[in-house]
Enzyme design. Sequence first.
Site, PDB file in Angstrom:
ATOM      1  N   ASP A  77     -24.047 -20.251  38.543  1.00  0.00           N
ATOM      2  CA  ASP A  77     -23.020 -21.293  38.514  1.00  0.00           C
ATOM      3  C   ASP A  77     -22.325 -21.411  39.865  1.00  0.00           C
ATOM      4  O   ASP A  77     -22.033 -22.521  40.332  1.00  0.00           O
ATOM      5  CB  ASP A  77     -21.987 -20.994  37.424  1.00  0.00           C
ATOM      6  CG  ASP A  77     -22.415 -21.499  36.058  1.00  0.00           C
ATOM      7  OD1 ASP A  77     -23.619 -21.755  35.874  1.00  0.00           O
ATOM      8  OD2 ASP A  77     -21.553 -21.618  35.173  1.00  0.00           O
ATOM      9  N   PHE A  78     -22.030 -20.280  40.487  1.00  0.00           N
ATOM     10  CA  PHE A  78     -21.401 -20.315  41.809  1.00  0.00           C
ATOM     11  C   PHE A  78     -22.327 -21.016  42.793  1.00  0.00           C
ATOM     12  O   PHE A  78     -21.890 -21.877  43.572  1.00  0.00           O
ATOM     13  CB  PHE A  78     -21.091 -18.890  42.271  1.00  0.00           C
ATOM     14  CG  PHE A  78     -20.466 -18.814  43.642  1.00  0.00           C
ATOM     15  CD1 PHE A  78     -19.097 -18.905  43.805  1.00  0.00           C
ATOM     16  CD2 PHE A  78     -21.253 -18.661  44.773  1.00  0.00           C
ATOM     17  CE1 PHE A  78     -18.516 -18.837  45.063  1.00  0.00           C
ATOM     18  CE2 PHE A  78     -20.686 -18.601  46.032  1.00  0.00           C
ATOM     19  CZ  PHE A  78     -19.318 -18.693  46.181  1.00  0.00           C
TER      20      PHE A  78
ATOM     21  N   ASN B 263     -38.400 -23.294  44.509  1.00  0.00           N
ATOM     22  CA  ASN B 263     -38.676 -24.182  43.382  1.00  0.00           C
ATOM     23  C   ASN B 263     -38.323 -25.635  43.682  1.00  0.00           C
ATOM     24  O   ASN B 263     -38.394 -26.485  42.788  1.00  0.00           O
ATOM     25  CB  ASN B 263     -37.924 -23.694  42.137  1.00  0.00           C
ATOM     26  CG  ASN B 263     -38.574 -22.449  41.549  1.00  0.00           C
ATOM     27  OD1 ASN B 263     -39.773 -22.249  41.675  1.00  0.00           O
ATOM     28  ND2 ASN B 263     -37.777 -21.593  40.923  1.00  0.00           N
TER      29      ASN B 263
ATOM     30  N   HIS C 130     -24.743 -23.213  42.156  1.00  0.00           N
ATOM     31  CA  HIS C 130     -24.929 -24.629  41.845  1.00  0.00           C
ATOM     32  C   HIS C 130     -23.723 -25.453  42.291  1.00  0.00           C
ATOM     33  O   HIS C 130     -23.874 -26.564  42.825  1.00  0.00           O
ATOM     34  CB  HIS C 130     -25.158 -24.819  40.348  1.00  0.00           C
ATOM     35  CG  HIS C 130     -26.403 -24.170  39.830  1.00  0.00           C
ATOM     36  ND1 HIS C 130     -27.398 -23.703  40.657  1.00  0.00           N
ATOM     37  CD2 HIS C 130     -26.815 -23.907  38.547  1.00  0.00           C
ATOM     38  CE1 HIS C 130     -28.379 -23.186  39.924  1.00  0.00           C
ATOM     39  NE2 HIS C 130     -28.047 -23.302  38.651  1.00  0.00           N
TER      40      HIS C 130
ATOM     41  N   ASP D 157     -35.690  -9.356  36.564  1.00  0.00           N
ATOM     42  CA  ASP D 157     -35.994 -10.782  36.527  1.00  0.00           C
ATOM     43  C   ASP D 157     -35.773 -11.363  35.133  1.00  0.00           C
ATOM     44  O   ASP D 157     -36.230 -10.796  34.126  1.00  0.00           O
ATOM     45  CB  ASP D 157     -37.455 -10.998  36.956  1.00  0.00           C
ATOM     46  CG  ASP D 157     -37.854 -12.451  36.978  1.00  0.00           C
ATOM     47  OD1 ASP D 157     -37.294 -13.189  37.800  1.00  0.00           O
ATOM     48  OD2 ASP D 157     -38.713 -12.840  36.167  1.00  0.00           O
ATOM     49  N   ALA D 158     -35.076 -12.490  35.071  1.00  0.00           N
ATOM     50  CA  ALA D 158     -34.945 -13.328  33.870  1.00  0.00           C
ATOM     51  C   ALA D 158     -34.796 -12.516  32.584  1.00  0.00           C
ATOM     52  O   ALA D 158     -35.628 -12.605  31.680  1.00  0.00           O
ATOM     53  CB  ALA D 158     -36.145 -14.274  33.769  1.00  0.00           C
ATOM     54  N   VAL D 159     -33.711 -11.764  32.485  1.00  0.00           N
ATOM     55  CA  VAL D 159     -33.532 -10.917  31.302  1.00  0.00           C
ATOM     56  C   VAL D 159     -33.294 -11.744  30.042  1.00  0.00           C
ATOM     57  O   VAL D 159     -33.446 -11.225  28.921  1.00  0.00           O
ATOM     58  CB  VAL D 159     -32.374  -9.918  31.505  1.00  0.00           C
ATOM     59  CG1 VAL D 159     -32.667  -8.996  32.680  1.00  0.00           C
ATOM     60  CG2 VAL D 159     -31.039 -10.623  31.690  1.00  0.00           C
ATOM     61  N   HIS D 160     -32.930 -13.021  30.199  1.00  0.00           N
ATOM     62  CA  HIS D 160     -32.766 -13.870  29.019  1.00  0.00           C
ATOM     63  C   HIS D 160     -34.095 -14.089  28.305  1.00  0.00           C
ATOM     64  O   HIS D 160     -34.109 -14.536  27.151  1.00  0.00           O
ATOM     65  CB  HIS D 160     -32.153 -15.219  29.405  1.00  0.00           C
ATOM     66  CG  HIS D 160     -32.831 -15.859  30.570  1.00  0.00           C
ATOM     67  ND1 HIS D 160     -32.433 -15.645  31.879  1.00  0.00           N
ATOM     68  CD2 HIS D 160     -33.884 -16.713  30.642  1.00  0.00           C
ATOM     69  CE1 HIS D 160     -33.207 -16.340  32.691  1.00  0.00           C
ATOM     70  NE2 HIS D 160     -34.101 -16.998  31.970  1.00  0.00           N
TER      71      HIS D 160
ATOM     72  N   GLU E  38     -30.867 -10.877  36.428  1.00  0.00           N
ATOM     73  CA  GLU E  38     -30.882 -12.337  36.526  1.00  0.00           C
ATOM     74  C   GLU E  38     -30.806 -12.862  35.100  1.00  0.00           C
ATOM     75  O   GLU E  38     -31.683 -12.571  34.280  1.00  0.00           O
ATOM     76  CB  GLU E  38     -32.159 -12.855  37.189  1.00  0.00           C
ATOM     77  CG  GLU E  38     -32.184 -14.372  37.253  1.00  0.00           C
ATOM     78  CD  GLU E  38     -33.570 -14.957  37.461  1.00  0.00           C
ATOM     79  OE1 GLU E  38     -33.655 -16.122  37.882  1.00  0.00           O
ATOM     80  OE2 GLU E  38     -34.568 -14.265  37.179  1.00  0.00           O
TER      81      GLU E  38
END
Length: 588
Positions: free
Chosen positions: A310-311, A386, A313, A247-250, A284
Amino acid sequence: MVPMRFDVWAPDAGEVEVRVDGRAHDMERDPERRGWWCADVPAEHGSRYAFGLDGGPPRPDPRSRRQPDGPEDPSAVVDHERFAWAQEWAGRPLPGAVLYELHVGTFTTAGTFDAAIEHLPHLAELGITHIELMPLCPFPGTHGWGYEGVSLWAVHEPYGGPDGLKRFVDAAHGHGLGVVLDVVHNHLGPSGNHLPAFGPYFTDRHHTPWGDAVNLDAPGSDEVRDFLVGSALAWLRDYRLDGLRLDAVHALVDTRAVHLLEELSGAVDALAAAVGRPLFLIAESDRNDPRTTDPREAGGMGVHAQWNDDFHHALHAAVTGESQAYYADFAHSPVTAVAKTLRRVFFHDGTRSGFRGRAHGRPVDLTTTPGHRFLAYTQTHDQIGNRATGDRLGASVPAGLLAAAAALVLTSPYTPMLFMGEEWGARTPWQFFTDHDDPELAAAITRGRRREFAEHGWKAEDIPDPQDPATRLRSCLDWSEQAREPHAELLAWYRRLIALRHAEPELTDPALDAVHVTVGGHTLRLDRGRFRIAVNFSPEEALVALHHPGRADPRGYVPVAAWRPCPPPADTGCLHLPGHSVAVLRER
């Protein structure tokens, strides 16, 4: 009972005791591991235990394998060797996979592993290869998304606990299905988190949306990294999982020369070699950075795949017309945006993002990077849950556009992923729900959720209360839908597309530099070897040229799957495609 080794990392404690089945035992400093305490105490499978630090209250084990009474109460000993596995499993690799994201608590009304097992034949018949389970670590209450887990080595008890997960994995393997688990390393939940009492698991050097960051680079971070890597390997080893979604590795802030992701991917590759079956990691990340999945020897992190928002969205903007928030970057020319993400992976590959107010991303090397390293999808738990009311695409998008989106996902060069119920266009929402027993925290979550969407024009009374049990019940799949129209037709379409993908190697070809896309107004044509995927996003009939580059005679294509009947291509090599429709054609 036999003597069992209990150990815990508590570097700042002056004295530590372990309380096993109600009896306290003093622990000693481990002479070989700095900051660790240990004791040999008689115990058995199921024995309850907790640690006391400097005379403080008993706290569950940070590395607890089971929390039978919830995250606040004592841990329990788990002997993983006791479980009798029925299946011999050689594993399933990521290339060629079709994933299915599943939330145990809403996949069925019962919300358990055993109830989910009953629907595994449906997934096998659909053509799914891997189930991606949303997080399973213990969290307060009975029902929640799972991203507020606090015991990273244990399984949420209301779902069925450790043995329940093993039964599910064993049954899935019996149907030829791999199992991937979503794990959260970037934060812990706000309730039941006792890690700070034991050591510097968090640091105020960095901050995240959830507060202080997990300590990956400050003093004490060696043990914290070992805690996270050890947890990941335990899931793969003890539960025979096939992969992990990170999850959310950024949000994993790590300034060390060897990033945690690189360390983790190396450890997983080593475990795969040791157990003799493929294992993989899926990240992610919102960075649009191909180095996340580039091999370690090439200077990358070595993670095996990453989600490609991006794909999603671009495709979402094309089928819904929405332009709010981050969709604004894609809404100016959404069909062109879809084309770019099919050809070049990221829409933002160093280009300016108006939503972020800056340049974003980095180009993917199309000549060396295989497409299966990127996941493609039209819906996920995030992109549905969300939203203000958790509405799915099936609630508002015409069936023909749902079919078109599915075709682009399932014929793309990427690894496809479905969200549970998507295959029949489920109309049940998937909403944000929690089950906190702390009344102040529960009220704060409800207020925060409603305040967030009030800023976008929503009335408070229209936003579901996360704490209301009805919110979770509304989010459970209605399995009777798939037998009714228009759901049955869409389900048959998904089955056809997935069967084609499995049967035709050209549709799983990962060569990104062999992908060709042509845009004509509201139409798009994707070329995959001998195949042409023609999509009409407009409600009006349109002509789609099927010319093959370098081919003198453009004729000779036959539909192998079409959402709506369409005549064979004319002598001009053009296909008359009905509005809101899609056709998959193959050269004769």
